[in-house]
Structure formats: C-alpha cells, structure tokens
Motif scaffolding. Structure first.
Motif, PDB file in Angstrom:
ATOM      1  N   ARG A  65       9.852  90.472  34.573  1.00 44.03           N
ATOM      2  CA  ARG A  65       9.920  90.322  33.119  1.00 44.03           C
ATOM      3  C   ARG A  65      10.216  91.645  32.432  1.00 44.03           C
ATOM      4  O   ARG A  65      10.772  91.667  31.328  1.00 44.03           O
ATOM      5  CB  ARG A  65       8.606  89.743  32.585  1.00 44.03           C
ATOM      6  N   ASP A 121       8.441  82.808  29.675  1.00 42.67           N
ATOM      7  CA  ASP A 121       9.452  82.835  30.724  1.00 42.67           C
ATOM      8  C   ASP A 121      10.847  82.987  30.128  1.00 42.67           C
ATOM      9  O   ASP A 121      11.193  82.285  29.164  1.00 42.67           O
ATOM     10  CB  ASP A 121       9.369  81.551  31.540  1.00 42.67           C
ATOM     11  N   ARG A 170      13.604  81.909  31.078  1.00 42.93           N
ATOM     12  CA  ARG A 170      14.357  80.651  31.144  1.00 42.93           C
ATOM     13  C   ARG A 170      14.146  79.828  29.877  1.00 42.93           C
ATOM     14  O   ARG A 170      15.079  79.191  29.373  1.00 42.93           O
ATOM     15  CB  ARG A 170      13.933  79.843  32.378  1.00 42.93           C
ATOM     16  N   ARG A 171      12.906  79.822  29.393  1.00 42.49           N
ATOM     17  CA  ARG A 171      12.603  79.065  28.180  1.00 42.49           C
ATOM     18  C   ARG A 171      13.318  79.661  26.971  1.00 42.49           C
ATOM     19  O   ARG A 171      13.875  78.929  26.136  1.00 42.49           O
ATOM     20  CB  ARG A 171      11.092  79.047  27.950  1.00 42.49           C
ATOM     21  N   ASN A 208      18.194  87.652  28.320  1.00 37.23           N
ATOM     22  CA  ASN A 208      17.457  86.866  29.305  1.00 37.23           C
ATOM     23  C   ASN A 208      18.363  86.327  30.396  1.00 37.23           C
ATOM     24  O   ASN A 208      18.003  86.341  31.578  1.00 37.23           O
ATOM     25  CB  ASN A 208      16.720  85.724  28.597  1.00 37.23           C
ATOM     26  N   LEU A 259      18.022  87.226  34.367  1.00 38.19           N
ATOM     27  CA  LEU A 259      17.855  86.152  35.333  1.00 38.19           C
ATOM     28  C   LEU A 259      18.958  86.178  36.386  1.00 38.19           C
ATOM     29  O   LEU A 259      18.713  85.917  37.568  1.00 38.19           O
ATOM     30  CB  LEU A 259      17.836  84.804  34.613  1.00 38.19           C
ATOM     31  N   ARG A 304      18.847  75.938  35.482  1.00 45.99           N
ATOM     32  CA  ARG A 304      17.437  75.546  35.498  1.00 45.99           C
ATOM     33  C   ARG A 304      17.099  74.750  36.761  1.00 45.99           C
ATOM     34  O   ARG A 304      15.975  74.816  37.265  1.00 45.99           O
ATOM     35  CB  ARG A 304      17.093  74.729  34.248  1.00 45.99           C
ATOM     36  N   ALA A 333      11.178  77.843  37.235  1.00 49.49           N
ATOM     37  CA  ALA A 333      10.345  78.951  36.753  1.00 49.49           C
ATOM     38  C   ALA A 333       9.527  79.601  37.850  1.00 49.49           C
ATOM     39  O   ALA A 333       9.194  80.784  37.759  1.00 49.49           O
ATOM     40  CB  ALA A 333       9.422  78.464  35.637  1.00 49.49           C
ATOM     41  N   ASP A 334       9.200  78.867  38.899  1.00 51.42           N
ATOM     42  CA  ASP A 334       8.365  79.436  39.948  1.00 51.42           C
ATOM     43  C   ASP A 334       9.173  79.969  41.129  1.00 51.42           C
ATOM     44  O   ASP A 334       8.618  80.322  42.165  1.00 51.42           O
ATOM     45  CB  ASP A 334       7.367  78.402  40.472  1.00 51.42           C
TER      46      ASP A 334
END
Length: 398
Positions: A127, A272, A274-275, A321, A325, A382, A387-388
C-alpha cells in the motif's frame, strides 16, 4: 514521511510532469500555431500525437535499458536531451519540423516518467507504493493546473515559440533536481544482464502476467479519456462553446485542480487500491455517457464543464492505484514493467488524439468508448487479482 522523502518524491513528481507541462502549456496557443505555420487543427494536433508516440517509444527503450544500466544516468541524459528538443521546437520553421522536435522531446522526456515509477517500485512495496504513486500524481497534478494559466499569460508577450523555450529551461531544472535529490535506486547486484535477449525475455515474462496486463489496460484506457479531453478541449471549449482563452485556461485548471484534490484525498483513504480504482472507473464511465448525451443535445457550456470536471477528477482514484497494482506484479523487472505500462498509456493516448478533431460530440464519444473498455478491463483485473492475492511475480504469472 521524512523531509528527505518529501524532497525525493517531489523531484520524482517534477520529472513526470514533463508530459502535462509539454502538453498543456501550449494548448491555449494551438489556434495561433495553426495560423503561424499555415496548417490545420488536425495538423497541429499531430504535434501532440508525435509527442505521445515519442513518450511511448521512449519508455519502451529506456525502461528495459535501466534494468541493466541503472536509473540515474538515464534520468540525467533524458532530461538534457529534452531541453535541447524544446529549443528545436521553439525555432521550428514548419509544422513538420515541429512534429519532429516534439517526437524527440517526448522520447527523451519519457525517461522522467518511466524511471520515476521504477525508482518508487525499487524502494517501496504494498500500500505504501500505491500511496506514493497517488501522492506523486497529486504533486504532479499541479502542472496541468498551472500550465494552461501560464501558457495563456505567456502566449501574448512571448508567443508559442517562447513557451517552448520556457519548457527547455524547466528540463534543465529537472537535471539539477536529479543531481541533488535522486540517488541510484537499483544496486549493481540487482541489475539485469544479457542484452537484447534478456530484454525480450523480460518483456515476454511481464506480458504473461495476467493481473499486470489487466491493470495496465485499466490505466491506459482510463488515461485515453484524459487525452481525448486534452486534444479536443481547446477547440471545443473555445471555438464551439465560446470560452475566451482565459476562460478556457480557467476551466482547464479547475479540472486539473479536481484531479489533484481527489488524488490527495485518495492517498489518505486507507482502503484497498482495487476498491478506489473501481469507484474511479464507475464515475468516469458515467460522466462520459452523460457528456455524450448533453453534447449531442446541444446543451449549454455549464453542463459540459461540470461533466468534464467529474470525468477528469475521477482519474485521481484510478491512475495511481492502477499503476501500483500493475507494477506490484513485476517488481523483479520494474523498469521493463514501467516501460510497457507507460507505452500502453501514452500509445493509446496518441491513438485517440486525432479521432477527436474539433467536435464536442466526437470528444465525448471517444471518452465514452475508452472508459467503457476500461470497465471491461477492470472486471477482468478484479477477477485475476482479488483483494487477498499476493502481488509477487510467481503468484501473478498465468
């Protein structure tokens, strides 16, 4: 964040500002370039296309080369050549020469963009990388706020040629910034060897990493909406909607200020990445669809300005972001990954710019098409990168 880190990230942001500065500062003068060089709106837009093509190709060359040679020497060379190309543009006698000088300016200026990203990936992870990319974008966002206002103020006293002299001077300041505040971030023991064969292998490896490719497409397609707006806004807002040069610069600066504000707030929002990217893409495609509807209906200037503000501001949640990512899945070849990401970003920008022309509806249609494709890329990203999921090369490869 320590004082040294603040200085470091600010210099990196200035290095990446070559794109908005070299693009936006002379936008208010585009109609004058048309008259001075005896060309057309489409002809002068080729100077923007050439610059973007140079940015794309330059990143493809410089990024992989930096994985073998290090970041700092190429930063210094790129900024120096960019300064010389700015002088070449200032004294261009024809639009053809101006197009050539802009290509070189973009190719050399690509060093600042591709290597600033690589330096951050070299030194951070997780992050923190996303926060720094977003913060750098916020600092960098000052450039499109200031650039058109400065360009509007300079176009009368020094003309569009003088604006390119100013850009050359700014490139010299970037050289000084690297010398003072940007140490080498890639140790010798981590550098890639093997020449062109190794470079080709690294590129193939990165392109096999599904999450990297998907997030790169999210970034590139979203960024294309920005360049559809940049390419067409000068003609649409001034010639079609009737804003003055100063009014256009104020509108352009307001949109850039929205981008900065959203970037700063996004960097402070500890959720996150991604969000955040998902929310940004949703706002972007909604604003683009509404913009096409109101321009097709011949709406007055204010609805158009509001929707453009929303579309541009939404990129503050997307670009930093999506970049973090994507590059998180290629930390072992950060220069190559940054190069491919930047080439896709500016290559698509170069492709959409000539499609816009001077029509408000055409600009809105290109923005909607690009943002709609970004939605498809986001859904894919996605799915491939939940996310994990760990952001390591081995986990990302597909």
């Amino acid at each position: 964040m320590s004082r040294a880190e603040k200085v470091w990230i600010t210099v990196l942001a200035l290095l990446t500002s070559i794109a908005p500065l070299a693009t936006d500062m002379y936008l208010p003068a585009l109609p004058r370039v048309v008259d001075d060089l005896g060309t057309t709106a489409s002809g002068v837009q080729l100077t923007l296309t050439a610059f973007l093509v140079g940015l794309a190709l330059g990143q493809l060359v410089i990024g992989p080369l930096s994985d073998a040679r290090g970041r700092r020497p190429l930063l210094l060379i790129g900024a120096s050549v960019c300064a010389l190309a700015g002088l070449g543009a200032a004294f261009a006698p024809t639009v053809g020469v101006l197009v050539g000088a802009r290509f070189v300016q973009g190719f050399a200026g690509a060093a600042g963009i591709v290597l600033a990203r690589a330096v951050i990936v070299d030194r951070t992870s997780g992050r923190r990388t996303a926060q720094l990319f977003t913060l750098m974008m916020a600092i960098n966002g000052v450039a499109p706020v200031v650039a058109p206002l400065v360009g509007s103020g300079l176009v009368d006293p020094i003309g569009w040629r003088g604006i390119f002299v100013v850009l050359a001077g700014l490139a010299v300041l970037m050289v000084v910034g690297v010398l003072v505040a940007v140490p080498e971030s890639l140790p010798v023991e981590r550098r890639r060897t093997g020449g062109l064969r190794r470079t080709a292998a690294d590129i193939a490896s990165v392109l096999r990493r599904g999450p990297y490719v998907a997030w790169t497409l999210v970034l590139a397609l979203s960024f294309s909406t920005m360049f559809a707006y940049i390419s067409g806004s000068s003609f649409v807002l001034q010639d079609v909607l009737g804003l003055s040069t100063v009014g256009y610069a104020a509108a352009f600066a307001s949109n850039a200020a929205g981008l900065v504000l959203v970037s700063v707030l996004g960097a402070r929002w500890d959720v996150d990445p991604r969000r955040k990217a998902t929310i940004g893409v949703a706002i972007l495609v909604t604003a683009a669809a509404a913009l096409l509807a109101v321009t097709a209906a011949g709406a007055p200037v204010w609805p158009v300005l509001v929707l453009l503000f929303l579309a541009v501001s939404s990129l503050g949640l997307i670009m930093g972001n999506a970049t973090a990512l994507a590059t998180g899945h290629a930390r072992d070849v950060a220069g190559t990954a940054s190069a491919l990401l930047g080439a896709g970003q500016f290559g698509l920008g170069a492709a959409v710019s000539p499609l816009v022309g001077s029509s408000a509806s055409a600009m809105a249609a290109v923005m909607l098409g690009a943002s709609g494709l970004a939605v498809i890329a986001l859904v894919t990203a996605r799915r491939l990168d939940p996310a994990d999921a760990p952001t390591t090369p081995a986990a990302a490869a597909v």
